[in-house]
Design a protein around this motif. Structure first.
Motif, PDB file in Angstrom:
ATOM      1  N   SER A   1     -15.256 -23.014  56.543  1.00 62.08           N
ATOM      2  CA  SER A   1     -13.800 -22.911  56.696  1.00 62.08           C
ATOM      3  C   SER A   1     -13.306 -21.590  56.120  1.00 62.08           C
ATOM      4  O   SER A   1     -14.059 -20.850  55.489  1.00 62.08           O
ATOM      5  N   GLY A   2     -12.012 -21.323  56.320  1.00 65.25           N
ATOM      6  CA  GLY A   2     -11.427 -20.074  55.820  1.00 65.25           C
ATOM      7  C   GLY A   2     -10.760 -20.213  54.481  1.00 65.25           C
ATOM      8  O   GLY A   2      -9.968 -19.339  54.092  1.00 65.25           O
ATOM      9  N   LEU A   3     -11.058 -21.278  53.732  1.00 70.69           N
ATOM     10  CA  LEU A   3     -10.425 -21.507  52.433  1.00 70.69           C
ATOM     11  C   LEU A   3     -10.503 -20.278  51.535  1.00 70.69           C
ATOM     12  O   LEU A   3     -11.564 -19.660  51.405  1.00 70.69           O
ATOM     13  N   GLU A   4      -9.385 -19.976  50.887  1.00 70.61           N
ATOM     14  CA  GLU A   4      -9.333 -18.856  49.946  1.00 70.61           C
ATOM     15  C   GLU A   4      -9.232 -19.342  48.501  1.00 70.61           C
ATOM     16  O   GLU A   4      -9.657 -18.638  47.588  1.00 70.61           O
ATOM     17  N   ASN A   5      -8.666 -20.523  48.293  1.00 70.48           N
ATOM     18  CA  ASN A   5      -8.560 -21.074  46.946  1.00 70.48           C
ATOM     19  C   ASN A   5      -8.432 -22.584  47.027  1.00 70.48           C
ATOM     20  O   ASN A   5      -8.001 -23.124  48.053  1.00 70.48           O
ATOM     21  N   ILE A   6      -8.799 -23.250  45.952  1.00 69.58           N
ATOM     22  CA  ILE A   6      -8.673 -24.703  45.906  1.00 69.58           C
ATOM     23  C   ILE A   6      -8.577 -25.156  44.457  1.00 69.58           C
ATOM     24  O   ILE A   6      -9.237 -24.592  43.576  1.00 69.58           O
ATOM     25  N   ILE A   7      -7.704 -26.126  44.219  1.00 70.57           N
ATOM     26  CA  ILE A   7      -7.643 -26.812  42.927  1.00 70.57           C
ATOM     27  C   ILE A   7      -8.186 -28.211  43.152  1.00 70.57           C
ATOM     28  O   ILE A   7      -7.632 -28.996  43.927  1.00 70.57           O
ATOM     29  N   ILE A   8      -9.296 -28.525  42.512  1.00 72.69           N
ATOM     30  CA  ILE A   8      -9.989 -29.784  42.736  1.00 72.69           C
ATOM     31  C   ILE A   8      -9.409 -30.850  41.803  1.00 72.69           C
ATOM     32  O   ILE A   8      -9.353 -30.645  40.584  1.00 72.69           O
ATOM     33  N   PRO A   9      -8.957 -31.980  42.358  1.00 76.41           N
ATOM     34  CA  PRO A   9      -8.331 -33.014  41.526  1.00 76.41           C
ATOM     35  C   PRO A   9      -9.251 -33.514  40.423  1.00 76.41           C
ATOM     36  O   PRO A   9     -10.475 -33.529  40.569  1.00 76.41           O
ATOM     37  N   LYS A  10      -8.650 -33.942  39.316  1.00 80.82           N
ATOM     38  CA  LYS A  10      -9.426 -34.417  38.172  1.00 80.82           C
ATOM     39  C   LYS A  10     -10.210 -35.680  38.493  1.00 80.82           C
ATOM     40  O   LYS A  10     -11.197 -35.989  37.824  1.00 80.82           O
ATOM     41  N   SER A  11      -9.800 -36.420  39.526  1.00 81.78           N
ATOM     42  CA  SER A  11     -10.455 -37.682  39.886  1.00 81.78           C
ATOM     43  C   SER A  11     -11.781 -37.498  40.609  1.00 81.78           C
ATOM     44  O   SER A  11     -12.563 -38.445  40.722  1.00 81.78           O
ATOM     45  N   VAL A  12     -12.060 -36.297  41.098  1.00 81.20           N
ATOM     46  CA  VAL A  12     -13.295 -36.048  41.859  1.00 81.20           C
ATOM     47  C   VAL A  12     -14.500 -36.097  40.925  1.00 81.20           C
ATOM     48  O   VAL A  12     -14.581 -35.340  39.952  1.00 81.20           O
ATOM     49  N   LYS A  13     -15.447 -36.977  41.241  1.00 78.51           N
ATOM     50  CA  LYS A  13     -16.634 -37.159  40.409  1.00 78.51           C
ATOM     51  C   LYS A  13     -17.843 -36.389  40.930  1.00 78.51           C
ATOM     52  O   LYS A  13     -18.797 -36.146  40.183  1.00 78.51           O
ATOM     53  N   GLU A  14     -17.793 -36.002  42.207  1.00 85.41           N
ATOM     54  CA  GLU A  14     -18.982 -35.451  42.839  1.00 85.41           C
ATOM     55  C   GLU A  14     -18.588 -34.431  43.902  1.00 85.41           C
ATOM     56  O   GLU A  14     -17.701 -34.690  44.716  1.00 85.41           O
ATOM     57  N   ILE A  15     -19.245 -33.286  43.868  1.00 87.43           N
ATOM     58  CA  ILE A  15     -19.143 -32.326  44.968  1.00 87.43           C
ATOM     59  C   ILE A  15     -20.494 -32.339  45.656  1.00 87.43           C
ATOM     60  O   ILE A  15     -21.505 -31.929  45.081  1.00 87.43           O
ATOM     61  N   GLN A  16     -20.532 -32.828  46.879  1.00 87.68           N
ATOM     62  CA  GLN A  16     -21.806 -33.083  47.536  1.00 87.68           C
ATOM     63  C   GLN A  16     -22.361 -31.831  48.217  1.00 87.68           C
ATOM     64  O   GLN A  16     -21.737 -30.776  48.247  1.00 87.68           O
TER      65      GLN A  16
END
Length: 245
Positions: A81-96
């Protein structure tokens, strides 16, 4: 949102959800290769499934509600994707695996305060060629193989002073520009290994840094490091290393 609902909808640029949206899931390939440029995910979404936004090359930003209950970022969810920035929510336990693979424009990744993230899986950020630095939440236990491979501009990775990290995988930081990997930033490009890390796997810092800087390795006070694998620093620009007791 069902599988493939908006796949290949090249003219779809905006998606708006009601403020009281009851949406809970975005299923497999829901927006694959669509023209979406930005999207805000409703608070109640618990799952964004595999390939949901893969190859959305016009997608520049995605935002989550402050009280988001999203539990994980699935395989290939934003890959290409063309994502330039992201704030990952505190609830996310896993980035697969491959979650952000080949997000060539991704410059900034921020983890929300009090993040409960425990795992960054294999190749999660591979080929994020614009990523410069990242702060790893203290809850992270494991960073998988090739997680940041070919992040050519990645110069700094920082662990919390109360880091729980115990595993850094094979080729994890291969072909990056890391000269600082620290609990607290150090002068001279020193890499400070958190005391909770017990082993280094092959080629973790292969070719690192890829620029002319020198790499200096030191271990945090109280380190429990027991094992440094063959090829752990193979091909790196390491200048000195201080080993723990």
């Amino acid at each position: 949102i069902n599988p493939k609902t908006f796949e290949n909808c090249a003219s779809l640029t905006h998606v708006t959800f009601a403020s009281n949206s009851a949406l809970t899931m975005i299923l497999v390939e829901a927006f694959r290769s669509s023209g979406v440029t930005a999207i805000s995910i409703p608070q109640g979404v618990t799952s964004i499934q595999t390939l949901a936004f893969v190859f959305c090359n016009r997608l520049k930003s995605i935002t989550f509600a402050k009280d988001s209950v999203l539990s994980r970022l699935d395989v290939n969810v934003f890959a290409g994707s063309g994502l330039e920035n992201i704030i990952i929510p505190k609830s996310v336990k896993e980035i697969q695996m491959w979650a952000f693979n080949q997000c060539f424009s991704l410059k900034t990744v921020v983890f929300s305060e009090n993040s409960v993230l425990s795992s960054i899986q294999d190749e999660a950020f591979q080929n994020c060629r614009s990523l410069i630095s990242i702060d790893i939440p203290n809850s992270v236990i494991s960073i998988g193989d090739l997680a940041f491979n070919n992040c050519f501009l990645l110069k700094s990775i920082k662990f919390s002073s109360s880091s729980s990290i115990s595993n850094i995988g094979v080729d994890c930081f291969r072909e990056t520009s890391i000269s600082q990997c620290a609990i607290t930033p150090n002068a001279g490009g020193t890499v400070v290994i958190p005391k909770t890390l017990s082993s280094f796997y092959p080629l973790a810092f292969y070719g690192c840094p890829s620029n002319s800087n020198q790499l200096i390795i030191a271990y945090d006070v109280g380190s429990i490091m027991k094992y440094i694998s063959n090829y752990a620093f193979y091909g790196s620009n390491i200048q000195s290393i201080t080993l723990p007791q």
